[in-house]
Design an enzyme around this catalytic site. Structure first.
Site, mmCIF file in Angstrom:
data_model
loop_
_atom_site.group_PDB
_atom_site.id
_atom_site.type_symbol
_atom_site.label_atom_id
_atom_site.label_comp_id
_atom_site.label_asym_id
_atom_site.label_seq_id
_atom_site.Cartn_x
_atom_site.Cartn_y
_atom_site.Cartn_z
ATOM 1 N N GLY A 46 0.479 -1.478 0.334
ATOM 2 C CA GLY A 46 0.300 -0.234 -0.044
ATOM 3 C C GLY A 46 0.861 1.148 -0.203
ATOM 4 O O GLY A 46 1.989 1.046 0.277
ATOM 5 N N GLN A 51 3.013 10.174 1.133
ATOM 6 C CA GLN A 51 4.461 9.704 1.057
ATOM 7 C C GLN A 51 5.462 9.547 -0.046
ATOM 8 O O GLN A 51 6.362 9.764 0.941
ATOM 9 C CB GLN A 51 3.816 8.109 1.633
ATOM 10 C CG GLN A 51 3.229 7.572 3.435
ATOM 11 C CD GLN A 51 2.996 5.975 2.849
ATOM 12 O OE1 GLN A 51 1.659 5.283 2.318
ATOM 13 N NE2 GLN A 51 4.296 5.302 2.779
ATOM 14 N N CYS A 94 5.100 0.085 7.592
ATOM 15 C CA CYS A 94 5.315 1.271 6.479
ATOM 16 C C CYS A 94 6.486 1.309 5.871
ATOM 17 O O CYS A 94 7.956 1.442 6.544
ATOM 18 C CB CYS A 94 4.952 2.239 7.657
ATOM 19 S SG CYS A 94 4.403 3.647 6.653
ATOM 20 N N LEU A 95 6.412 1.955 4.340
ATOM 21 C CA LEU A 95 7.098 2.366 3.814
ATOM 22 C C LEU A 95 8.007 3.368 4.294
ATOM 23 O O LEU A 95 8.799 3.737 3.777
ATOM 24 C CB LEU A 95 6.927 2.014 1.762
ATOM 25 C CG LEU A 95 6.524 1.165 1.378
ATOM 26 C CD1 LEU A 95 5.743 0.980 0.053
ATOM 27 C CD2 LEU A 95 7.284 0.349 1.430
ATOM 28 N N HIS A 136 -5.072 1.319 6.992
ATOM 29 C CA HIS A 136 -3.522 2.098 6.921
ATOM 30 C C HIS A 136 -3.246 2.793 5.994
ATOM 31 O O HIS A 136 -2.881 4.149 6.776
ATOM 32 C CB HIS A 136 -2.306 1.054 6.708
ATOM 33 C CG HIS A 136 -0.973 1.236 7.225
ATOM 34 N ND1 HIS A 136 -0.250 0.703 7.892
ATOM 35 C CD2 HIS A 136 -0.792 1.983 5.923
ATOM 36 C CE1 HIS A 136 0.742 1.196 7.698
ATOM 37 N NE2 HIS A 136 1.112 2.314 6.925
ATOM 38 N N GLU A 137 -3.880 2.919 5.061
ATOM 39 C CA GLU A 137 -3.945 3.915 4.218
ATOM 40 C C GLU A 137 -4.154 5.251 4.028
ATOM 41 O O GLU A 137 -3.606 6.345 4.154
ATOM 42 C CB GLU A 137 -3.517 3.412 2.566
ATOM 43 C CG GLU A 137 -2.323 2.176 1.825
ATOM 44 C CD GLU A 137 -1.079 2.563 2.491
ATOM 45 O OE1 GLU A 137 -0.581 3.819 2.935
ATOM 46 O OE2 GLU A 137 -0.427 1.370 3.218
ATOM 47 N N HIS A 140 -2.300 8.000 6.347
ATOM 48 C CA HIS A 140 -1.675 8.498 5.936
ATOM 49 C C HIS A 140 -2.300 9.796 5.396
ATOM 50 O O HIS A 140 -2.022 10.543 5.832
ATOM 51 C CB HIS A 140 -1.090 7.768 4.940
ATOM 52 C CG HIS A 140 0.122 6.939 5.388
ATOM 53 N ND1 HIS A 140 1.443 7.354 5.846
ATOM 54 C CD2 HIS A 140 0.206 6.502 5.098
ATOM 55 C CE1 HIS A 140 1.469 6.320 6.336
ATOM 56 N NE2 HIS A 140 1.220 5.208 5.921
HETATM 57 NI NI NI Z 1 1.721 3.024 6.039
#
Ligand code: NI
Length: 176
Positions: A46, A51, A94-95, A136-137, A140
């Site tokens: 995701g 991000q 998470c990236l 989760h996304e 953000h």
């Molecule tokens: Ni994330």
């Protein structure tokens, strides 16, 4: 399509609330395509526009495993219409918080309304890893990271390690 640089925590840009898109036009479609390509390259399941420094309510997910047929979802202006009382717990990563994982509990099932790649309104029910990943996304888009669901102690340990890593990387760059 293009690979976009992913912002890592701690960074004030990850704490901002993103603006809805007016419509999924060519510019937003391009953003969705770039997000997806960047996510696959990372690799991750995701990625949300904030991000990569774009404060728009846009995200992409694909929870297909390696070797499975890709199932990309391109989502704009997501809205949770219903969430189950039952929770599900997954070890989340998470990236933007590379190499850190922690258990987070979220509603196990959600009903989501969003604008798709064709600018059509969609309503779908999601469960399991997909429901967790989308929530989760969506966090953000409101400047919330998965560590914000942890105790302050656990959160600070992770953020301090990431800050240290960033300082080391900067020092290396300056030294080179
Ligand atoms: Ni994330």
């Amino acid at each position: 399509m293009a690979l976009l640089p992913i912002i890592t925590a701690p960074d004030p840009r990850l704490k901002l609330a993103a603006e809805p898109v007016k419509a999924v036009d060519a510019v937003v479609r391009r953003l969705m395509d770039d997000l997806l390509e960047t996510m696959y390259d990372a690799p991750g399941i995701g990625l949300a526009a904030p991000q990569v420094g774009v404060q728009r309510r846009v995200l992409v997910v694909d929870i297909a495993r390696e070797g499975e047929k890709p199932q990309p979802l391109k989502i704009a202006n997501p809205e949770i219409l219903w969430r189950s009382e039952e929770l599900a717990t997954y070890s989340e990563g998470c990236l933007s918080l590379p190499e850190h994982y922690a258990d987070v509990s979220r509603p196990a099932r959600i009903r989501l309304r969003y604008l798709d790649y064709q600018n059509e309104i969609r309503e779908v029910e999601m469960e399991g890893l997909l429901a967790t990943c989308v929530q989760h996304e969506m966090d953000h888009l409101d400047g919330v990271l998965f560590v914000d669901h942890l105790s302050p102690l656990k959160r600070n340990i992770i953020l301090r390690k990431l800050a240290k890593l960033k300082r080391q990387k900067t020092a290396e760059t300056v030294g080179a």
